[in-house]
Design a protein around this motif. Structure first.
Motif, PDB file in Angstrom:
ATOM      1  N   THR A 163      -8.707 -18.006   7.017  1.00 31.11           N
ATOM      2  CA  THR A 163      -8.560 -17.057   5.928  1.00 31.11           C
ATOM      3  C   THR A 163      -7.869 -17.710   4.747  1.00 31.11           C
ATOM      4  O   THR A 163      -7.013 -18.573   4.908  1.00 31.11           O
ATOM      5  N   ASP A 164      -8.275 -17.273   3.561  1.00 30.00           N
ATOM      6  CA  ASP A 164      -7.650 -17.724   2.319  1.00 30.00           C
ATOM      7  C   ASP A 164      -7.136 -16.499   1.590  1.00 30.00           C
ATOM      8  O   ASP A 164      -7.899 -15.571   1.293  1.00 30.00           O
ATOM      9  N   LEU A 165      -5.833 -16.474   1.291  1.00 35.94           N
ATOM     10  CA  LEU A 165      -5.199 -15.312   0.682  1.00 35.94           C
ATOM     11  C   LEU A 165      -5.769 -15.058  -0.714  1.00 35.94           C
ATOM     12  O   LEU A 165      -5.873 -15.963  -1.537  1.00 35.94           O
ATOM     13  N   VAL A 166      -6.139 -13.808  -0.968  1.00 40.47           N
ATOM     14  CA  VAL A 166      -6.634 -13.380  -2.264  1.00 40.47           C
ATOM     15  C   VAL A 166      -5.584 -12.543  -2.984  1.00 40.47           C
ATOM     16  O   VAL A 166      -5.440 -12.612  -4.201  1.00 40.47           O
ATOM     17  N   HIS A 167      -4.815 -11.777  -2.196  1.00 39.36           N
ATOM     18  CA  HIS A 167      -3.907 -10.790  -2.788  1.00 39.36           C
ATOM     19  C   HIS A 167      -2.759 -10.542  -1.825  1.00 39.36           C
ATOM     20  O   HIS A 167      -2.990 -10.266  -0.639  1.00 39.36           O
ATOM     21  N   PRO A 168      -1.512 -10.643  -2.292  1.00 41.25           N
ATOM     22  CA  PRO A 168      -0.376 -10.372  -1.404  1.00 41.25           C
ATOM     23  C   PRO A 168      -0.194  -8.881  -1.170  1.00 41.25           C
ATOM     24  O   PRO A 168      -0.604  -8.050  -1.988  1.00 41.25           O
ATOM     25  N   ALA A 169       0.421  -8.543  -0.059  1.00 42.08           N
ATOM     26  CA  ALA A 169       0.651  -7.132   0.269  1.00 42.08           C
ATOM     27  C   ALA A 169       1.615  -6.493  -0.716  1.00 42.08           C
ATOM     28  O   ALA A 169       2.528  -7.142  -1.246  1.00 42.08           O
ATOM     29  N   ASP A 170       1.420  -5.209  -0.974  1.00 42.35           N
ATOM     30  CA  ASP A 170       2.346  -4.411  -1.766  1.00 42.35           C
ATOM     31  C   ASP A 170       3.495  -3.994  -0.854  1.00 42.35           C
ATOM     32  O   ASP A 170       3.424  -4.130   0.380  1.00 42.35           O
ATOM     33  N   SER A 171       4.558  -3.465  -1.443  1.00 48.41           N
ATOM     34  CA  SER A 171       5.682  -3.015  -0.627  1.00 48.41           C
ATOM     35  C   SER A 171       5.293  -1.791   0.181  1.00 48.41           C
ATOM     36  O   SER A 171       4.438  -0.984  -0.235  1.00 48.41           O
ATOM     37  N   ALA A 172       5.903  -1.627   1.336  1.00 49.51           N
ATOM     38  CA  ALA A 172       5.563  -0.513   2.231  1.00 49.51           C
ATOM     39  C   ALA A 172       5.851   0.836   1.584  1.00 49.51           C
ATOM     40  O   ALA A 172       5.196   1.837   1.893  1.00 49.51           O
ATOM     41  N   ASP A 173       6.826   0.883   0.684  1.00 45.66           N
ATOM     42  CA  ASP A 173       7.189   2.148   0.040  1.00 45.66           C
ATOM     43  C   ASP A 173       6.659   2.224  -1.395  1.00 45.66           C
ATOM     44  O   ASP A 173       7.239   2.870  -2.257  1.00 45.66           O
ATOM     45  N   ALA A 174       5.542   1.548  -1.653  1.00 40.61           N
ATOM     46  CA  ALA A 174       4.950   1.542  -2.993  1.00 40.61           C
ATOM     47  C   ALA A 174       4.685   2.962  -3.476  1.00 40.61           C
ATOM     48  O   ALA A 174       4.364   3.858  -2.683  1.00 40.61           O
ATOM     49  N   ALA A 175       4.813   3.179  -4.784  1.00 38.81           N
ATOM     50  CA  ALA A 175       4.556   4.489  -5.382  1.00 38.81           C
ATOM     51  C   ALA A 175       3.163   4.985  -5.013  1.00 38.81           C
ATOM     52  O   ALA A 175       2.230   4.198  -4.824  1.00 38.81           O
ATOM     53  N   TRP A 176       3.002   6.299  -4.925  1.00 37.10           N
ATOM     54  CA  TRP A 176       1.768   6.898  -4.421  1.00 37.10           C
ATOM     55  C   TRP A 176       0.535   6.431  -5.167  1.00 37.10           C
ATOM     56  O   TRP A 176      -0.526   6.212  -4.569  1.00 37.10           O
ATOM     57  N   TRP A 177       0.653   6.250  -6.473  1.00 36.31           N
ATOM     58  CA  TRP A 177      -0.505   5.921  -7.287  1.00 36.31           C
ATOM     59  C   TRP A 177      -0.991   4.493  -7.085  1.00 36.31           C
ATOM     60  O   TRP A 177      -2.110   4.156  -7.502  1.00 36.31           O
ATOM     61  N   ARG A 178      -0.207   3.657  -6.446  1.00 34.82           N
ATOM     62  CA  ARG A 178      -0.618   2.273  -6.226  1.00 34.82           C
ATOM     63  C   ARG A 178      -1.645   2.144  -5.099  1.00 34.82           C
ATOM     64  O   ARG A 178      -2.310   1.115  -4.975  1.00 34.82           O
ATOM     65  N   HIS A 179      -1.761   3.193  -4.281  1.00 33.55           N
ATOM     66  CA  HIS A 179      -2.687   3.111  -3.148  1.00 33.55           C
ATOM     67  C   HIS A 179      -3.484   4.400  -2.936  1.00 33.55           C
ATOM     68  O   HIS A 179      -4.224   4.525  -1.965  1.00 33.55           O
ATOM     69  N   ALA A 180      -3.371   5.372  -3.828  1.00 33.91           N
ATOM     70  CA  ALA A 180      -3.976   6.692  -3.635  1.00 33.91           C
ATOM     71  C   ALA A 180      -5.497   6.640  -3.716  1.00 33.91           C
ATOM     72  O   ALA A 180      -6.084   5.838  -4.443  1.00 33.91           O
ATOM     73  N   VAL A 181      -6.127   7.555  -2.971  1.00 33.10           N
ATOM     74  CA  VAL A 181      -7.545   7.854  -3.149  1.00 33.10           C
ATOM     75  C   VAL A 181      -7.616   9.175  -3.917  1.00 33.10           C
ATOM     76  O   VAL A 181      -7.071  10.194  -3.478  1.00 33.10           O
ATOM     77  N   ILE A 182      -8.256   9.145  -5.073  1.00 34.81           N
ATOM     78  CA  ILE A 182      -8.256  10.269  -6.002  1.00 34.81           C
ATOM     79  C   ILE A 182      -9.680  10.775  -6.178  1.00 34.81           C
ATOM     80  O   ILE A 182     -10.601   9.998  -6.418  1.00 34.81           O
ATOM     81  N   TYR A 183      -9.858  12.067  -6.036  1.00 36.74           N
ATOM     82  CA  TYR A 183     -11.178  12.711  -6.046  1.00 36.74           C
ATOM     83  C   TYR A 183     -11.424  13.340  -7.408  1.00 36.74           C
ATOM     84  O   TYR A 183     -10.612  14.126  -7.897  1.00 36.74           O
ATOM     85  N   GLN A 184     -12.530  13.016  -8.031  1.00 37.16           N
ATOM     86  CA  GLN A 184     -12.858  13.590  -9.332  1.00 37.16           C
ATOM     87  C   GLN A 184     -13.656  14.871  -9.174  1.00 37.16           C
ATOM     88  O   GLN A 184     -14.723  14.885  -8.557  1.00 37.16           O
ATOM     89  N   ILE A 185     -13.156  15.941  -9.771  1.00 35.46           N
ATOM     90  CA  ILE A 185     -13.893  17.203  -9.857  1.00 35.46           C
ATOM     91  C   ILE A 185     -14.401  17.375 -11.286  1.00 35.46           C
ATOM     92  O   ILE A 185     -13.640  17.284 -12.250  1.00 35.46           O
ATOM     93  N   TYR A 186     -15.686  17.603 -11.402  1.00 32.12           N
ATOM     94  CA  TYR A 186     -16.312  17.968 -12.672  1.00 32.12           C
ATOM     95  C   TYR A 186     -16.418  19.490 -12.644  1.00 32.12           C
ATOM     96  O   TYR A 186     -17.307  20.047 -11.984  1.00 32.12           O
ATOM     97  N   PRO A 187     -15.493  20.202 -13.290  1.00 29.06           N
ATOM     98  CA  PRO A 187     -15.320  21.639 -13.017  1.00 29.06           C
ATOM     99  C   PRO A 187     -16.586  22.476 -13.166  1.00 29.06           C
ATOM    100  O   PRO A 187     -16.770  23.458 -12.435  1.00 29.06           O
ATOM    101  N   ARG A 188     -17.461  22.109 -14.088  1.00 28.76           N
ATOM    102  CA  ARG A 188     -18.688  22.891 -14.292  1.00 28.76           C
ATOM    103  C   ARG A 188     -19.567  22.898 -13.045  1.00 28.76           C
ATOM    104  O   ARG A 188     -20.429  23.773 -12.902  1.00 28.76           O
TER     105      ARG A 188
END
Length: 567
Positions: free
Chosen positions: A7-32
């Motif tokens: 394996t060749d490292l591409v990206h180091p791990a984030d901190s375990a207590d990273a802010a929610w937005w750094r790893h969130a899955v966000i769902y888009q609603i198109y209200p219409r």
């Protein structure tokens, strides 16, 4: 595959207590188009509130709403007439408050759209501008200019609208004479604001506080790269496809996009959001900017939190292309300490279940009509499932567009008389536009409007095939796309893939994307096979999730992505 895997490292791990937005899955609603409570054919906020449990059960962390503000709906709400009220199509401010409260009860953050590049021409400011004289305070809130040529009969420069046609419209002055011109990089009913004006800055800072005070967790900023224009508004006649960022070779930098002054705006906004303390409130940029090194300037530590990774969305279905965009995206984001924000579909693009069913290597279309070459529906869905499985294994945040968890294709047979996208209208149908990805989604196969609302009415017609994709046809059905997404989001959360490190796994051929995510100190193998021959997982692997069935002897077939543990 070779006998020894490295394996060749591409990206180091984030901190375990990273802010929610750094790893969130966000769902888009198109209200219409999500859920209609009153049967008028248009989705609304009470409809959204009634179906939020779908998102809890899906396993997302937050929801982003396309605009629901007061608007004449010339561009489906992206022409805002009042940023502090709800359009009656969708409900009331009380309905919005109830929706936010219910989302929070279900553990969902709420992000709303903010449209700062332009207003509606029915906004009170623009109406005041029309009633005022050239050079007035009211006109200075927008970009008004005298015309060129005899009598000022020609536009001030040669800029075009993103939606087709001229980027300028001439007004009739109060005395009835032909007057100045105003800039609109989008529809003529969307005049561009003048961000060199302090009043504009103050107004939007006030709008931010209005919604933050109502409990909103963040803002997706529309056309975030377009607020500031180059001084003097110089001519720009190079061909430019605004919504994919492609420039003709050798073309100069466009004077209406990605100007340095936008960053001052977002630094001021970041201070406002930071002033609200915990939990973190966020800004996400819709910035069609290339290369990645310029795009990530929007997410430096004192600016925005996220910016959509449109390079990933537009990547061709080729392993080399995907490996390259993943590597460059993570490197660019890491250079400013930001997460990459992955996305495959939204309300402005052909759904990836259709896009990936088109021949590889062709430029993506801006909409598909019945007269165009049709996507291979089966192939597109198989690739879409594989692409989503790859995306949701990547560290950082990810956005999911409503209906993609059902495998919805674009509506490609919509008759012209139903189309409402300004792009279709302003180009006389030469550009099909975005209506095909905005069709109301199906909930119940054997119900009026497939359960979208209590009547058969829908503001855009639903293809008959949508019944096959309805939620009730997929819940609890092994192998359905909905259950695949639920499994992906559950395992992603359990194994903390959003904050994991990422490495490339050597030993596979050029047609395979092979990665290892090290979330929670565990190694999760991610293998996407884009080649013609099935490939083997490392010996001792245990499959966690697969986008499609493996072969009888346990190999990963074409257009399939697998998550697995290794011995």
């Amino acid at each position: 595959m070779t006998d020894t895997l490295s394996t060749d490292l591409v990206h180091p791990a984030d901190s375990a207590d990273a802010a929610w937005w750094r790893h969130a899955v966000i769902y888009q609603i198109y209200p219409r188009s999500w859920a209609d409570s009153d049967g008028d054919g248009v989705g609304d906020l009470p409809g959204v509130t009634a179906r939020l449990e779908h998102l809890r059960d899906l396993g997302v962390d937050a929801v982003w709403f396309s605009p629901f503000y007061t608007s004449p709906q010339a561009d489906a709400g992206y022409d805002v007439a009042d940023y502090r009220d709800i359009d009656r199509l969708f409900g009331t401010l009380e309905d919005a408050d109830a929706m936010v409260a219910r989302a929070h009860e279900l553990g969902l953050k709420v992000i709303v759209d903010l449209v700062p590049n332009h207003t509606s021409d029915e906004h009170v400011w623009f109406q005041e501008a029309l009633a005022s004289a050239p050079g007035s305070r009211e006109r200075n809130r927008y970009i008004f200019r005298d015309g060129r040529g005899p009598g000022g009969d020609e536009p001030p420069n040669d800029w075009h609208s993103v939606f087709g046609g001229a980027g300028w419209t001439r007004v009739t002055e109060a005395d009835g004479t032909p007057g100045q011109w105003y800039l609109h990089l989008f529809d003529s009913k969307q005049p561009d604001l003048n961000w060199d004006n302090d009043e504009v800055h103050a107004e939007f800072e006030s709008i931010l506080r209005f919604w933050l005070d109502r409990g909103i967790d963040g803002f997706r900023v529309d056309v975030a790269h377009g607020l500031i224009k180059e001084p003097g508004l110089p001519d720009y006649d190079a061909e430019l496809h605004i919504l994919d960022g492609e420039l003709k070779p050798g073309a100069p930098k466009p004077p209406m996009w990605d100007q340095e002054g936008v960053h001052e705006v977002y630094r001021a906004w970041r201070k406002i959001l930071d002033g609200y303390g915990e939990p973190d409130r966020i800004l996400c940029a819709e910035a069609w900017v290339r290369p990645q090194e310029r795009a990530v300037r929007y997410v430096r530590p004192d600016e925005m939190h996220q910016t959509f990774n449109f390079d990933f969305l537009q990547s061709q279905w080729r392993a080399a292309d995907l490996r390259a965009v993943i590597d460059t995206s993570l490197a660019a984001a890491d250079s400013v300490g930001a997460p990459s924000t992955w996305v495959l579909s939204n309300h402005d693009t052909v759904r990836h279940a259709s896009r990936l069913g088109l021949p590889v290597g062709e430029r993506r279309p801006n909409g598909i009509s019945a007269a165009d070459p049709q996507p291979d529906r089966e192939l597109g869905l198989r690739r879409a499932r594989a692409a989503s499985t790859l995306m949701l294994a990547l560290p950082g945040s990810a956005y999911v567009y409503q209906g993609e968890e059902l495998g919805l294709p674009d509506s490609t047979d919509m008759p012209a008389e139903f189309r409402q996208d300004p792009t279709f209208i302003r180009t006389q149908g030469k550009e099909i536009g975005r209506d095909g990805c905005r069709v109301p989604i199906p909930w119940v196969k054997d119900a009026p409007s497939f359960g979208f609302g209590p009547s058969d009415a829908t503001w855009l017609p639903q293809p008959a095939v949508y019944g096959e994709y309805a939620v009730d046809q997929q819940v609890g059905v092994e192998g359905s796309t909905l259950e695949l997404y639920r499994d992906l989001l559950r395992v992603r959360r359990e194994r903390e893939l959003g904050t994991g490190g990422l490495a490339e796994l050597a030993g596979y051929g050029d047609d395979v994307v092979a990665l290892v995510n090290t979330g929670q100190g565990q190694s999760t193998l991610v293998l996407a096979n884009l080649g013609t021959e099935p490939v083997a997982l490392p010996e001792g692997s245990t499959v966690l999730v697969a986008s499609g069935p493996l072969t009888d002897d346990g190999l990963v077939p074409l257009d399939t992505t697998v998550w697995a543990t290794t011995a």
